[in-house]
Design an enzyme around this catalytic site. Structure first.
Site, PDB file in Angstrom:
ATOM      1  N   GLU A 207       0.833  -1.214   0.000  1.00 29.13           N
ATOM      2  CA  GLU A 207       0.000   0.000   0.000  1.00 29.13           C
ATOM      3  C   GLU A 207       0.858   1.250   0.000  1.00 29.13           C
ATOM      4  O   GLU A 207       0.546   2.239  -0.679  1.00 29.13           O
ATOM      5  CB  GLU A 207      -0.926  -0.013   1.228  1.00 29.13           C
ATOM      6  CG  GLU A 207      -1.982   1.085   1.231  1.00 29.13           C
ATOM      7  CD  GLU A 207      -1.575   2.349   1.986  1.00 29.13           C
ATOM      8  OE1 GLU A 207      -2.397   3.283   2.078  1.00 29.13           O
ATOM      9  OE2 GLU A 207      -0.425   2.418   2.473  1.00 29.13           O
ATOM     10  N   GLU A 208       1.939   1.223   0.776  1.00 30.46           N
ATOM     11  CA  GLU A 208       2.759   2.420   0.966  1.00 30.46           C
ATOM     12  C   GLU A 208       3.533   2.834  -0.281  1.00 30.46           C
ATOM     13  O   GLU A 208       4.118   3.914  -0.327  1.00 30.46           O
ATOM     14  CB  GLU A 208       3.736   2.207   2.127  1.00 30.46           C
ATOM     15  CG  GLU A 208       3.082   1.997   3.492  1.00 30.46           C
ATOM     16  CD  GLU A 208       2.437   3.254   4.048  1.00 30.46           C
ATOM     17  OE1 GLU A 208       2.435   4.289   3.353  1.00 30.46           O
ATOM     18  OE2 GLU A 208       1.931   3.204   5.177  1.00 30.46           O
TER      19      GLU A 208
END
Length: 350
Positions: A207-208
């Site tokens: 996600e990051e």
């Protein structure tokens, strides 16, 4: 497992983007009793399914944390690195780190040129990450490589879970081990009742670094509705104003209406209505968020296929993207309860 202990276990684990296996194993072990099956897809997302009649709902909590990676090792054995995810350079300086070598986990410290030998104008400037390096005590490059360090070795922060006053706790990686903990706790609550829905509890990867796991898993699952479970920043401490964030710690779960000024997610109105009414009917404290910065997995999910109605439930967390993130256990409980109660009445809305 008690929610606080679960958060501690998850947050002390290490798993930067693309290297989430340690976290995934904990999540799978903890959530397995509450679902019908678990599997890992090709991207590395953990998909835990509880089958039922009615609509399908995806609950997504990303497992990865921001970190570093070895870019090269110089002749003296110092490690030079790149940032994986969104760091503010100054939070890295003088930190202790874990270097995940192939032979063992190694302790390292982030250093830079000492201020004593800097020119006056340089001392007044913040040190950039590109001018930092990691010292693991190696004698030279060959020694570092014998320890199991090479180009591409993952690095995470060396910080353990600790308790502050008034129900606050701190650790690295609450973004987003808090979401993972809330999701597991919610599934435990859900398992104790009959739910007219099929639930996909998903631990997403990467996600990051671009909401990648959410995009691929949502495409494969194609749910009727989705909730991302994450953290968000409050505006209740020095250096930030209510114009930046009107949220406060201790005021309950955060329901996203809009994030990133609409460039990320404009939440589906019926999803927001569902979450608000659920919170009110169950006396769960909540806050609404119209944010100017930051996105979650919901941004990728809601744009998948022909579009998936989505929103986000978040826990207010101070100092996000640092090794000293802080949240309230009461808010964490409110979020877990809201997720569970919302899923239990989903068939009234979808």
């Amino acid at each position: 497992m008690e929610l606080e202990k679960l958060l501690e276990k998850l947050s002390n684990a290490h798993g930067i983007s693309g290297y989430e296996n340690n976290v995934k194993q904990i999540m799978e072990d903890e959530i397995r009793p509450y679902v019908d099956e678990t599997r890992t897809d090709k991207m590395g997302n953990l998909i835990a399914t509880k089958k039922g009649d009615g609509p399908t709902v995806m609950l997504a909590a990303h497992m990865d944390e921001i970190g570093l990676m070895v870019q090269y090792i110089d002749d003296k054995g110092f490690l030079h690195f790149v940032m994986i995810g969104g760091w503010f350079d100054q939070t890295l300086h003088s930190q202790r780190v874990i270097v995940h070598g192939s032979n063992a986990q190694l302790t390292g410290v982030i250093g830079s040129k000492p201020p004593h030998v800097m020119k006056e104008e340089d001392r007044n400037k913040p040190v950039k990450a590109e001018d930092m390096f990691i010292d693991i005590g190696a004698k030279d490059k060959e020694d570092a490589m014998k320890m199991g360090v090479d180009v591409g070795t993952a690095i995470s922060m060396d910080r353990d879970f600790a308790t502050l006053a008034n129900g606050l706790v701190t650790c690295k990686a609450f973004d987003n081990r808090a979401g993972v903990a809330m999701l597991i706790d919610a599934m435990k609550q859900i398992s104790e009742t009959k739910v007219n829905a099929t639930i996909y509890a998903v631990g997403t990867v990467q996600e990051e670094v671009g909401l990648k796991g959410a995009r691929t898993s949502a495409f494969g699952l194609n749910p009727d509705v989705a909730i991302a479970v994450d953290v968000t920043f409050p505006g209740d401490h020095p250096g930030i104003s209510k114009n930046d964030s009107a949220l406060e710690m201790g005021k309950g779960a955060v329901i996203t209406v809009v994030d990133a000024s609409g460039r990320g997610l404009i939440a589906d109105k019926n999803v927001v209505k569902w979450l608000k009414e659920t919170a009110e009917e169950n006396d769960i404290p909540y806050q609404l968020n119209v944010g100017c910065g930051g996105t979650t997995d919901a941004t990728a999910i809601h744009l998948t296929r022909e579009g998936i109605p989505s929103s986000t439930i978040s826990v207010p967390t101070r100092y996000i993207h640092s090794p000293v993130e802080v949240l309230s256990l009461e808010d964490l409980r409110s979020c877990a309860d809201l997720i569970a109660k919302a899923v239990q009445n989903i068939d009234k809305y979808f």
